[in-house]
Write a protein that holds these residues in place. Structure first.
Motif, mmCIF file in Angstrom:
data_model
loop_
_atom_site.group_PDB
_atom_site.id
_atom_site.type_symbol
_atom_site.label_atom_id
_atom_site.label_comp_id
_atom_site.label_asym_id
_atom_site.label_seq_id
_atom_site.Cartn_x
_atom_site.Cartn_y
_atom_site.Cartn_z
ATOM 1 N N ALA A 121 10.248 23.342 -28.891
ATOM 2 C CA ALA A 121 8.606 23.593 -29.271
ATOM 3 C C ALA A 121 8.513 24.420 -30.230
ATOM 4 O O ALA A 121 7.596 24.372 -31.207
ATOM 5 N N GLU A 122 9.151 25.646 -30.056
ATOM 6 C CA GLU A 122 9.038 26.779 -31.190
ATOM 7 C C GLU A 122 9.444 26.399 -32.622
ATOM 8 O O GLU A 122 8.632 26.438 -33.577
ATOM 9 N N GLU A 123 10.375 25.419 -32.653
ATOM 10 C CA GLU A 123 10.504 25.091 -34.062
ATOM 11 C C GLU A 123 9.717 24.120 -34.359
ATOM 12 O O GLU A 123 9.440 23.932 -35.730
ATOM 13 N N LEU A 124 9.333 23.016 -33.762
ATOM 14 C CA LEU A 124 8.573 22.175 -34.048
ATOM 15 C C LEU A 124 7.020 22.646 -34.682
ATOM 16 O O LEU A 124 6.617 22.430 -35.616
ATOM 17 N N VAL A 125 6.653 23.529 -33.659
ATOM 18 C CA VAL A 125 5.404 24.473 -34.279
ATOM 19 C C VAL A 125 5.409 25.173 -35.536
ATOM 20 O O VAL A 125 4.654 25.111 -36.139
ATOM 21 N N SER A 126 6.677 25.690 -35.638
ATOM 22 C CA SER A 126 6.999 26.353 -36.809
ATOM 23 C C SER A 126 6.991 25.619 -38.174
ATOM 24 O O SER A 126 6.568 26.168 -39.263
ATOM 25 N N LEU A 127 7.037 24.355 -37.812
ATOM 26 C CA LEU A 127 7.021 23.358 -39.072
ATOM 27 C C LEU A 127 5.622 23.470 -39.881
ATOM 28 O O LEU A 127 5.451 23.071 -40.906
ATOM 29 N N PHE A 128 4.610 23.547 -38.919
ATOM 30 C CA PHE A 128 3.239 23.536 -39.309
ATOM 31 C C PHE A 128 2.319 24.761 -38.962
ATOM 32 O O PHE A 128 1.299 24.633 -39.745
ATOM 33 N N VAL A 129 2.946 25.838 -38.362
ATOM 34 C CA VAL A 129 2.067 27.158 -38.306
ATOM 35 C C VAL A 129 2.945 28.056 -38.779
ATOM 36 O O VAL A 129 3.921 28.356 -38.425
ATOM 37 N N SER A 130 2.280 28.896 -39.453
ATOM 38 C CA SER A 130 3.018 30.192 -40.171
ATOM 39 C C SER A 130 2.620 31.569 -39.294
ATOM 40 O O SER A 130 3.479 32.429 -39.040
ATOM 41 N N ASN A 131 1.308 31.542 -39.129
ATOM 42 C CA ASN A 131 0.855 32.888 -38.301
ATOM 43 C C ASN A 131 1.440 33.139 -37.170
ATOM 44 O O ASN A 131 1.520 32.050 -36.174
ATOM 45 N N GLN A 132 2.010 34.405 -36.900
ATOM 46 C CA GLN A 132 2.793 34.515 -35.741
ATOM 47 C C GLN A 132 1.952 34.457 -34.205
ATOM 48 O O GLN A 132 2.412 33.819 -33.390
ATOM 49 N N VAL A 138 0.069 28.269 -30.103
ATOM 50 C CA VAL A 138 0.231 26.747 -29.995
ATOM 51 C C VAL A 138 1.546 26.262 -29.471
ATOM 52 O O VAL A 138 1.764 25.011 -28.703
ATOM 53 N N THR A 139 2.506 27.163 -29.489
ATOM 54 C CA THR A 139 3.763 26.893 -28.696
ATOM 55 C C THR A 139 3.388 27.128 -27.387
ATOM 56 O O THR A 139 4.095 25.999 -26.633
ATOM 57 N N ILE A 140 2.717 27.729 -26.673
ATOM 58 C CA ILE A 140 2.397 27.878 -25.381
ATOM 59 C C ILE A 140 1.632 26.618 -24.914
ATOM 60 O O ILE A 140 2.137 25.851 -23.898
ATOM 61 N N THR A 141 0.942 26.146 -25.785
ATOM 62 C CA THR A 141 -0.111 24.816 -25.411
ATOM 63 C C THR A 141 1.040 23.514 -25.369
ATOM 64 O O THR A 141 0.740 22.913 -24.671
ATOM 65 N N LEU A 142 1.570 23.718 -26.541
ATOM 66 C CA LEU A 142 2.653 22.474 -26.474
ATOM 67 C C LEU A 142 3.500 22.200 -25.221
ATOM 68 O O LEU A 142 3.654 21.423 -24.978
ATOM 69 N N ALA A 143 4.155 23.681 -25.055
ATOM 70 C CA ALA A 143 5.092 23.540 -23.890
ATOM 71 C C ALA A 143 4.390 23.150 -22.577
ATOM 72 O O ALA A 143 4.894 22.326 -21.430
ATOM 73 N N VAL A 144 3.180 23.604 -22.521
ATOM 74 C CA VAL A 144 2.536 23.526 -21.131
ATOM 75 C C VAL A 144 1.855 21.895 -21.149
ATOM 76 O O VAL A 144 2.594 21.279 -20.112
ATOM 77 N N LEU A 145 1.647 21.573 -22.102
ATOM 78 C CA LEU A 145 1.503 19.831 -22.292
ATOM 79 C C LEU A 145 2.595 19.174 -22.155
ATOM 80 O O LEU A 145 2.845 18.055 -21.313
ATOM 81 N N CYS A 146 3.730 19.435 -22.507
ATOM 82 C CA CYS A 146 4.974 18.797 -22.185
ATOM 83 C C CYS A 146 5.429 18.808 -20.731
ATOM 84 O O CYS A 146 5.734 17.894 -20.202
ATOM 85 N N ILE A 147 5.310 19.851 -20.084
ATOM 86 C CA ILE A 147 5.579 20.102 -18.700
ATOM 87 C C ILE A 147 4.877 19.048 -17.913
ATOM 88 O O ILE A 147 5.059 18.516 -17.076
ATOM 89 N N TYR A 148 3.419 19.060 -18.229
ATOM 90 C CA TYR A 148 2.490 18.254 -17.408
ATOM 91 C C TYR A 148 2.887 16.692 -17.644
ATOM 92 O O TYR A 148 2.914 15.972 -16.699
ATOM 93 N N ALA A 149 3.164 16.235 -18.907
ATOM 94 C CA ALA A 149 3.736 14.756 -19.275
ATOM 95 C C ALA A 149 5.034 14.785 -18.547
ATOM 96 O O ALA A 149 5.285 13.544 -18.140
ATOM 97 N N ILE A 150 5.783 15.549 -18.643
ATOM 98 C CA ILE A 150 7.239 15.360 -17.752
ATOM 99 C C ILE A 150 7.050 15.185 -16.595
ATOM 100 O O ILE A 150 7.546 14.393 -15.922
ATOM 101 N N ASP A 151 6.349 15.896 -15.885
ATOM 102 C CA ASP A 151 5.896 15.961 -14.422
ATOM 103 C C ASP A 151 5.152 14.331 -14.074
ATOM 104 O O ASP A 151 5.729 13.611 -13.122
ATOM 105 N N PHE A 152 4.384 13.864 -15.022
ATOM 106 C CA PHE A 152 3.869 12.500 -14.758
ATOM 107 C C PHE A 152 4.660 11.623 -14.899
ATOM 108 O O PHE A 152 5.023 10.519 -14.115
ATOM 109 N N ALA A 153 5.665 11.653 -15.852
ATOM 110 C CA ALA A 153 6.563 10.619 -16.317
ATOM 111 C C ALA A 153 7.913 10.472 -15.033
ATOM 112 O O ALA A 153 8.132 9.397 -14.582
#
Length: 554
Positions: A121-132, A138-153
């Motif tokens: 997640a951190e590497e993917l976000v770094s491709l689009f966002v530079s501000n620390q 954004v990384t936290i948001t993406l990680a949380v969304l992934c956890i939700y989607a993983i649990d559903f699947a």
């Protein structure tokens, strides 16, 4: 409603047509059972990685514990929605591959892709966002969304795998099938926690990723795909034939309507089993959960106990705090899973089967012990008795959690819970499987032969002729059982959030990166996770009482 009646709107019409018979590859019963339940190893391995590492991972990203506790509402939410929905859709599926396996394969593929996104997640976000600061958010948001989607699947895989056991096995084999499923839960956990306890970077270098977490993510994805593939290859399902007759719709309204009709018209014993499960997870009237905090926070709790009480003052902080806490917590859960596995192997032979059928063979103990064995066989405890005792063991153990002041103490508490967890994974599914088969009025025959064993009713398209095989409604009934497991967890999540907000409102001093000490929560007060575990212990007393209530319906 009289005992044995099926809820309004839930019975598949007598004109239902089926093709084929359920079958499992394998030359021995143990091999067949291992194939049938192999997918559970992959599911549990993935759950183990998530439960062991995702809480400290989110804390490392800078989330406060109170917010992390809200993230884990993903588990009950996904179970609440996905398991009943997948159960109903699968029950109605006319796929030529069967009703369960397509959902298992699809879910496993989706989970594997999402695991990769979570790990990087951190590497993917770094491709689009530079501000620390923005990147961290954004990384936290993406990680949380992934956890939700993983649990559903992954709930799609888990629900289908459990229903497959009910579909394929006869009534007399339901306890054995559930016991094997529990063994596979323990095996998956044991492998997962074992991998988590190893220093994978020292073993693999950076071939699978540059951190312990990433490497475990890759291994989990491979394990899930492999184990699901084994089950889908080894098991053949009977196929629901589309005979042109009108069937219930698969729209959201239709599914919700069937869920409401079925849930409000459950047969008495199925209803009682569901309520025992409900109290085992929610506890007393204040709405505290039992197993929920243990499963999601025990790894982090053990690691924090080590950091607070066992690390010498002034010792250097580990560069990979997430990996260190994950490995320490995994060590305790290895022992927990080992005890769970031993219990799942030994306990079924010590407990009377729910249907009271005679065993297929008579054990021949040594002559000197024949009398002891005879007395024990006559007085063998029932599965309900074992379930009641397991509730009491869990309660007595978790009450001691707030007193933990060393890594050894915390590990001992976690390990003891392996016995009640073995029963918790086995008892409700066994009892539900027996009841579902009884309601179906199924007849079974054993097919001898080379490498396949059949378990089912008459083949062909004979739903209206002779006896049908069981499991027509296993998906919806097991989905309802899951409702009684997941609904209490919503309340438990809010309780955990309240406890963390009051006792540890800041960021984790053990894990949070780039946080000023003033932002940390204090370490000298009561451990909030231990308090949650204590509150959870209060739940199982009511569960023990509810189990005795179920006994009255025997």
């Amino acid at each position: 409603m009289p005992t044995g009646a099926i809820g309004v709107g839930t019975r598949i019409p007598s004109s239902t047509a089926w093709a084929g018979q359920p079958a499992i590859r394998g030359r021995s019963e143990s091999v067949r059972m291992a194939y049938l339940t192999a997918s559970i190893v992959g599911v549990q391995f993935t759950w183990g990685v998530e439960m062991s590492y995702c809480t400290p991972y989110l804390l490392q990203l800078g989330m406060a514990k109170s917010l992390v506790s809200l993230v884990w509402i993903a588990g009950p939410l996904s179970g609440l929605i996905m398991q009943p929905v997948v159960g109903i859709l699968a029950d109605r599926s006319t796929s030529p591959w069967g009703r369960r396996r397509p959902f298992m394969v699809g879910g496993a593929v989706v989970v594997s892709v999402l695991l990769m996104i979570l790990g990087w997640a951190e590497e993917l976000v770094s491709l689009f966002v530079s501000n620390q600061d923005l990147k961290r958010k954004v990384t936290i948001t993406l990680a949380v969304l992934c956890i939700y989607a993983i649990d559903f699947a992954i709930n799609s895989v888990q629900a289908s795998g459990r229903s497959l056991i009910v579909d394929v096995l006869p009534t007399s084999k339901q306890q054995l099938g559930s016991a094997w499923a529990t063994r596979m839960v323990a095996v998956g956990s044991l492998i997962g926690y074992g991998a988590g306890a190893l220093d994978l970077e020292a073993i693999f270098g950076t071939a699978l990723g540059d951190t312990q977490f990433k490497q475990l993510i890759v291994v989990a994805a491979i394990a899930l795909l492999t184990c699901t593939g084994i089950t889908c290859w080894a098991v053949s399902e009977k196929v629901l034939v589309d005979d042109g007759e009108p069937r219930p719709g698969n729209g959201a309204v239709d599914i919700l309507a069937q869920m409401v009709r079925t849930t409000t018209n459950l047969p008495p014993r199925i209803s009682a089993i569901c309520w025992v499960q409900f109290w085992a997870w929610i506890g007393n009237a204040n709405g505290y959960t039992g197993w929920f905090p243990f499963l999601f926070y025990s790894t982090t709790w053990v690691g924090e106990i080590y950091k607070r009480y066992d690390v010498p003052a002034g010792a250097q902080q580990s560069a990979d705090a997430l990996g260190q806490i994950g490995r320490l917590g995994s060590l305790s859960l290895i022992i927990f899973s080992t005890i769970t596995f031993i219990g799942s192997v030994a306990l079924p032979s010590l407990v009377r089967t729910p249907d009271d059928e005679k065993p297929e063979f008579t054990p021949r103990p040594p002559p000197g012990l024949a009398g002891v064995f005879e007395v024990y066989e006559k007085n063998k405890p029932s599965l309900l008795t074992a379930w009641t005792i397991s509730h009491i063991i869990f309660t007595c153990t978790m009450i001691l959690a707030p007193l933990a002041n060393s890594f050894r103490y915390a590990t001992t508490i976690v390990a003891i819970c392996g016995i009640p967890w073995a029963v918790a994974c086995w008892a409700p599914f066994t009892l539900m499987g027996v009841e579902i088969n009884r309601l179906a009025g199924a007849g079974y025959r054993r097919v001898s032969g080379s490498d396949m064993e059949m378990a089912g009713g008459e083949s062909s398209k004979g739903g209206a002729q002779g006896t049908t095989s069981s499991g027509e409604l296993s998906g919806v009934y097991l989905g309802i059982l899951n409702l009684f497991t997941t609904i209490p967890q919503f309340i438990g999540t809010m309780i955990s959030w309240a406890v963390f907000s009051m006792l540890e409102p800041g960021k984790s001093p053990e894990l949070a990166k780039e946080a000023h000490p003033s932002e940390h929560h204090p370490k000298d007060g009561p451990n909030a996770i231990a308090v949650c575990l204590f509150i959870g212990a209060l739940s199982t007393g009511v569960a023990a009482y509810a189990t005795n209530w179920l006994r009255r319906l025997e």
